[in-house]
Design an enzyme around this catalytic site. Structure first.
Site, short mmCIF file in Angstrom:
data_model
loop_
_atom_site.label_atom_id
_atom_site.label_comp_id
_atom_site.label_asym_id
_atom_site.label_seq_id
_atom_site.Cartn_x
_atom_site.Cartn_y
_atom_site.Cartn_z
N ARG A 15 51.79 38.81 28.46
CA ARG A 15 50.90 40.13 28.75
C ARG A 15 51.40 41.37 27.99
O ARG A 15 52.51 41.15 27.25
CB ARG A 15 51.09 40.35 30.29
CG ARG A 15 50.43 39.36 30.99
CD ARG A 15 50.75 39.61 32.67
NE ARG A 15 52.26 39.48 32.99
CZ ARG A 15 52.79 39.53 34.02
NH1 ARG A 15 51.88 39.99 35.01
NH2 ARG A 15 54.05 39.14 34.27
N LYS A 75 56.77 43.69 32.48
CA LYS A 75 57.80 43.01 33.08
C LYS A 75 58.92 43.93 32.97
O LYS A 75 59.11 45.09 32.12
CB LYS A 75 58.17 41.76 32.57
CG LYS A 75 57.19 40.42 33.10
CD LYS A 75 57.00 40.63 34.56
CE LYS A 75 58.17 40.11 35.17
NZ LYS A 75 57.95 40.37 36.73
N TYR A 94 56.66 47.05 36.04
CA TYR A 94 57.19 46.43 37.18
C TYR A 94 59.08 46.56 37.02
O TYR A 94 59.20 46.12 35.87
CB TYR A 94 56.64 44.87 37.21
CG TYR A 94 55.40 44.71 37.66
CD1 TYR A 94 54.87 45.14 38.87
CD2 TYR A 94 54.35 44.52 36.85
CE1 TYR A 94 53.78 45.19 39.41
CE2 TYR A 94 53.17 44.24 37.13
CZ TYR A 94 52.72 44.61 38.59
OH TYR A 94 51.30 44.42 38.90
N HIS A 96 61.08 45.62 40.31
CA HIS A 96 61.57 44.59 41.21
C HIS A 96 63.14 44.78 41.31
O HIS A 96 63.83 43.75 41.50
CB HIS A 96 61.02 43.05 41.02
CG HIS A 96 59.86 43.07 41.14
ND1 HIS A 96 59.12 43.15 42.16
CD2 HIS A 96 58.88 42.89 40.28
CE1 HIS A 96 57.65 42.82 41.95
NE2 HIS A 96 57.50 42.68 40.69
N GLU A 118 55.46 48.44 41.47
CA GLU A 118 55.46 47.68 42.63
C GLU A 118 55.51 48.69 43.91
O GLU A 118 55.43 48.19 45.09
CB GLU A 118 56.22 46.70 42.85
CG GLU A 118 57.74 46.68 42.89
CD GLU A 118 58.34 47.03 41.45
OE1 GLU A 118 59.75 47.05 41.56
OE2 GLU A 118 57.77 47.18 40.49
N SER A 134 49.40 40.29 42.47
CA SER A 134 49.52 39.46 43.84
C SER A 134 48.10 38.57 43.95
O SER A 134 48.18 37.31 44.38
CB SER A 134 49.38 40.40 44.92
OG SER A 134 50.59 41.08 44.90
N ARG A 203 46.05 41.25 61.49
CA ARG A 203 45.81 40.59 60.25
C ARG A 203 45.29 39.10 60.45
O ARG A 203 44.59 38.87 59.76
CB ARG A 203 46.93 40.64 59.28
CG ARG A 203 46.71 39.78 57.75
CD ARG A 203 45.57 40.86 57.29
NE ARG A 203 45.52 40.15 56.02
CZ ARG A 203 44.10 40.37 55.30
NH1 ARG A 203 43.34 41.19 55.98
NH2 ARG A 203 43.84 39.92 54.18
N VAL A 239 55.51 36.58 51.15
CA VAL A 239 56.12 37.61 52.03
C VAL A 239 56.22 38.73 51.14
O VAL A 239 57.09 38.68 50.15
CB VAL A 239 57.22 37.28 52.79
CG1 VAL A 239 57.61 38.20 53.66
CG2 VAL A 239 56.76 35.95 53.65
N LEU A 240 55.81 39.92 51.35
CA LEU A 240 56.25 41.07 50.58
C LEU A 240 56.92 42.44 51.77
O LEU A 240 56.06 42.68 52.67
CB LEU A 240 55.08 41.67 49.93
CG LEU A 240 55.48 42.97 49.21
CD1 LEU A 240 56.61 42.91 48.19
CD2 LEU A 240 54.09 43.63 48.66
N ILE A 269 59.49 35.33 44.79
CA ILE A 269 60.58 35.27 44.02
C ILE A 269 61.09 36.49 43.25
O ILE A 269 62.26 36.81 43.03
CB ILE A 269 60.70 33.89 43.10
CG1 ILE A 269 62.25 33.57 42.56
CG2 ILE A 269 59.88 34.16 42.01
CD1 ILE A 269 63.05 33.19 43.54
N ASP A 270 60.27 37.33 42.90
CA ASP A 270 60.54 38.58 42.21
C ASP A 270 61.32 39.63 43.03
O ASP A 270 62.24 40.34 42.55
CB ASP A 270 59.29 39.16 41.78
CG ASP A 270 58.75 38.88 40.49
OD1 ASP A 270 59.57 38.51 39.70
OD2 ASP A 270 57.45 38.92 40.18
N ALA A 299 59.34 33.60 38.12
CA ALA A 299 59.37 35.10 38.53
C ALA A 299 58.06 35.68 37.89
O ALA A 299 57.95 36.87 38.23
CB ALA A 299 60.61 35.54 38.15
N ASN A 300 57.52 35.22 36.84
CA ASN A 300 56.13 36.14 36.43
C ASN A 300 55.22 35.08 36.38
O ASN A 300 54.48 34.95 35.24
CB ASN A 300 56.89 36.56 35.01
CG ASN A 300 57.07 35.55 33.89
OD1 ASN A 300 57.50 34.76 34.30
ND2 ASN A 300 56.70 35.81 32.66
N MET A 301 54.64 34.54 37.58
CA MET A 301 53.73 33.59 37.40
C MET A 301 52.39 34.10 36.67
O MET A 301 51.63 33.49 35.96
CB MET A 301 53.10 33.37 38.87
CG MET A 301 54.19 32.31 39.71
SD MET A 301 53.65 32.14 41.54
CE MET A 301 52.17 31.27 41.09
#
Length: 367
Positions: A15, A75, A94, A96, A118, A134, A203, A239-240, A269-270, A299-301
């Site tokens: 990217r 990143k 980003y 993280h 983020e 996401s 939710r 989950v975040l 995972i990030d 970690a960077n899907m």
């Protein structure tokens, strides 16, 4: 202001921080944009296209870091990049940091002002710069999970949607936020047996209304997760907790109860991952096996689909880049408290309270 965009150097990261359309907007507003040569090749954009949009091309990353007032990346800065940052320089990317104390130390040592995509917030409390990635990661999680379930890849050998007379795979999505919702949408579309787990009843109601009878919902408790994970073919961890390390919802003991060849995909995972057995992997070696269960923890899907990801991300980041360039970071923060929430590091100190707590460091928020 002079805005610099270096080429991303994380493993298999293609990217880029700006696209030509964004460069054109910034240069038309009177700013200078400096792009490292080859920065856009991963998304099919060459130096000539950046030049046509008004950018100058730098031959080396060091030149970009040396000349730029504002650095726009994708990143987190790698160690060599942290060493090139300087006091007074602004980094927008980003980060993280909650799961990366080494990077936090590097940024603190640099003296730079680091703003994390983020933790930027919108007026409604959402995370507008995390949302695009996401969405991509959620959709990708089902693709990579389905591929990992194939026998040749070590999986249990089941098709997500089954076929007439054969039941579909059981997919469990932990978290009903942006990533989880997009994962559920893809899994439902492939006709899997899908259950979303969340601790917000509101939710769960929204998801039930959205998907109807094609989706099951479950309130998050330890017992519920134990039961669902034990029978699952594919578990998506989505989950975040903004700025903080992800909670470990699936323990090692739970993994031991899963069927050999089942798959865990950890989108979180990030932020350290939501499976106790997770550790970060790369696109070069995306999976590992624990107790017979395949773990996909890249970690960077979104870097695997860089063109889609870059376009989605820069659509969201450009207004903030423009504000930082037009007003300076102090002026932009005064005008937009949500952007101010993105500040993680300034002048050698951690400024974000949640990040500082995760790193067990003192917080020094700017007022």
């Amino acid at each position: 202001m002079r805005i610099g965009v270096p080429r991303e150097i994380k493993v298999h990261e293609y990217r880029v921080g700006l696209v030509p359309a964004g460069v054109r907007e910034l240069t038309a507003a009177g700013h200078e944009v400096l792009i490292e040569t080859g920065a856009g090749l991963g998304i099919g954009v060459d130096d000539a296209q950046f030049r046509a949009a008004g950018a100058a091309i730098a031959g080396r990353a060091a030149e970009v870091f040396e000349r730029a007032d504002l650095l726009v990346k994708v990143k987190e800065p790698q160690p060599a990049e942290c060493e090139m940052l300087r006091p007074g320089q602004v980094l927008f990317t980003y980060l993280h940091l909650a799961a990366d104390p080494a990077q936090a130390r590097g940024l603190m040592k640099s003296g730079a002002t680091a703003i994390a995509y983020e933790t930027v917030t919108a007026p409604n409390g959402s995370l507008p710069l995390l949302t695009p990635m996401s969405e991509v990661a959620g959709r990708m999680s089902i693709q990579v999970g389905a591929a990992s379930l194939q026998k040749a890849n070590g999986g249990f050998g089941v098709l997500l949607g089954g076929v007439p007379g054969v039941p579909p795979a059981k997919v469990v999505v932990l978290g009903g936020g942006v990533s989880g919702t997009h994962a559920a949408e893809m899994a439902v579309g492939l006709r899997a047996d899908v259950t979303v787990v969340d601790r917000s009843v509101d939710r769960l109601r929204e998801l039930s209304a959205m998907f109807g009878s094609s989706l099951r919902t479950a309130y998050s408790t330890i017992e519920t997760i134990e039961q669902l994970v034990r029978d699952a073919d594919l578990v998506i961890g989505a989950v975040l907790v903004a700025g903080a390390a992800a909670p470990k919802l699936v323990t090692r003991a739970m993994v031991k109860t899963m069927k050999p060849g089942a798959v865990l995909v950890d989108i979180s995972i990030d932020q350290g991952g939501c499976f106790e057995t997770s550790h970060p992997t790369t696109h070069a070696e995306p999976t590992f096996v624990v107790d017979g269960v395949i773990h996909y923890c890249v970690a960077n899907m979104p870097g695997a689909v860089p063109r889609t990801s870059t376009l989605a991300l820069t659509n969201a980041t450009l207004p903030y880049v423009r504000a930082l360039a037009d007003l300076g970071w102090q002026g932009a923060f005064q005008r937009d408290r949500g952007l101010a929430a993105g500040l993680n590091v300034h002048a050698g100190q951690i400024t974000h309270e949640v990040v500082a707590r995760a790193l067990d460091l003192p917080a020094h928020p700017l007022r």
